[in-house]
Design a protein around this motif. Structure first.
Motif, PDB file in Angstrom:
ATOM      1  N   ARG A  49       0.739  -1.206  -0.051  1.00  0.00           N
ATOM      2  CA  ARG A  49       0.138   0.078   0.146  1.00  0.00           C
ATOM      3  C   ARG A  49       0.827   1.199  -0.124  1.00  0.00           C
ATOM      4  O   ARG A  49       0.555   2.185  -0.805  1.00  0.00           O
ATOM      5  CB  ARG A  49      -1.022  -0.314   1.226  1.00  0.00           C
ATOM      6  N   ARG A  51      -9.797   6.377  -1.316  1.00  0.00           N
ATOM      7  CA  ARG A  51     -10.756   5.916  -2.487  1.00  0.00           C
ATOM      8  C   ARG A  51      -9.989   5.142  -3.343  1.00  0.00           C
ATOM      9  O   ARG A  51     -10.158   4.354  -3.905  1.00  0.00           O
ATOM     10  CB  ARG A  51     -11.407   7.126  -2.978  1.00  0.00           C
ATOM     11  N   LEU A  52      -8.764   5.571  -3.848  1.00  0.00           N
ATOM     12  CA  LEU A  52      -7.886   5.065  -4.959  1.00  0.00           C
ATOM     13  C   LEU A  52      -7.288   3.623  -4.514  1.00  0.00           C
ATOM     14  O   LEU A  52      -7.379   2.874  -5.659  1.00  0.00           O
ATOM     15  CB  LEU A  52      -6.831   5.778  -5.542  1.00  0.00           C
ATOM     16  N   ASP A  66      -8.861   1.857  -2.561  1.00  0.00           N
ATOM     17  CA  ASP A  66     -10.300   0.969  -2.312  1.00  0.00           C
ATOM     18  C   ASP A  66     -10.145   0.451  -0.734  1.00  0.00           C
ATOM     19  O   ASP A  66     -10.439  -0.470  -0.468  1.00  0.00           O
ATOM     20  CB  ASP A  66     -10.081  -0.322  -3.192  1.00  0.00           C
ATOM     21  N   LEU A  67      -9.668   1.621   0.193  1.00  0.00           N
ATOM     22  CA  LEU A  67      -9.854   1.460   1.411  1.00  0.00           C
ATOM     23  C   LEU A  67     -11.131   1.864   1.974  1.00  0.00           C
ATOM     24  O   LEU A  67     -11.706   3.073   1.524  1.00  0.00           O
ATOM     25  CB  LEU A  67      -8.800   2.192   2.201  1.00  0.00           C
ATOM     26  N   ARG A  68     -11.938   1.310   2.891  1.00  0.00           N
ATOM     27  CA  ARG A  68     -13.304   1.584   3.340  1.00  0.00           C
ATOM     28  C   ARG A  68     -13.275   1.513   4.759  1.00  0.00           C
ATOM     29  O   ARG A  68     -12.497   1.209   5.377  1.00  0.00           O
ATOM     30  CB  ARG A  68     -14.153   0.641   2.568  1.00  0.00           C
ATOM     31  N   ALA A 127     -10.204   4.317   7.351  1.00  0.00           N
ATOM     32  CA  ALA A 127      -9.434   4.370   5.885  1.00  0.00           C
ATOM     33  C   ALA A 127      -8.348   5.446   5.775  1.00  0.00           C
ATOM     34  O   ALA A 127      -7.367   5.486   5.559  1.00  0.00           O
ATOM     35  CB  ALA A 127     -10.325   4.410   4.904  1.00  0.00           C
TER      36      ALA A 127
END
Length: 97
Positions: free
Chosen positions: A4, A24-25, A27-29, A33
């Motif tokens: 990451r 967002r890029l 894909d962490l939620r 995040a």
């Protein structure tokens, strides 16, 4: 497969991003995040010093009164001048020294 932090480094070498955009890029939620990205940025800042690169920080800014915060790796929650919570996140970019 890149880690990451390696992915964040390659993104920031291209252009500037806010922590939320990076989350967002990548894909962490979830609630943590953005916090995870901030922790990665702190580690990346130390790594870059050894590589002769620098993490540039465009400071957070109050969208209500224009107050500019100190350039640091964190997202303020409230403006000290007007108490607004309408804060533009800081932006980060990597450049060679």
């Amino acid at each position: 497969m890149a880690t990451r932090r390696q992915r964040i480094i390659s993104l920031l070498e291209e252009r500037d991003y806010s922590p939320s955009e990076l989350a967002r890029l990548l894909d962490l939620r979830g609630k943590g995040a953005t916090k995870a990205v901030l922790e990665d940025l702190k580690a990346i800042q130390r790594i870059l010093k050894r590589e002769g690169k620098v993490l540039l920080i465009k400071p957070a800014e109050c969208k209500n009164c224009g107050f500019v915060f100190k350039p640091e790796i964190k997202i303020p929650t409230k403006c000290p001048r007007c108490k607004s919570e309408w804060i533009e996140e800081p932006r980060f970019k990597i450049e060679k020294k």
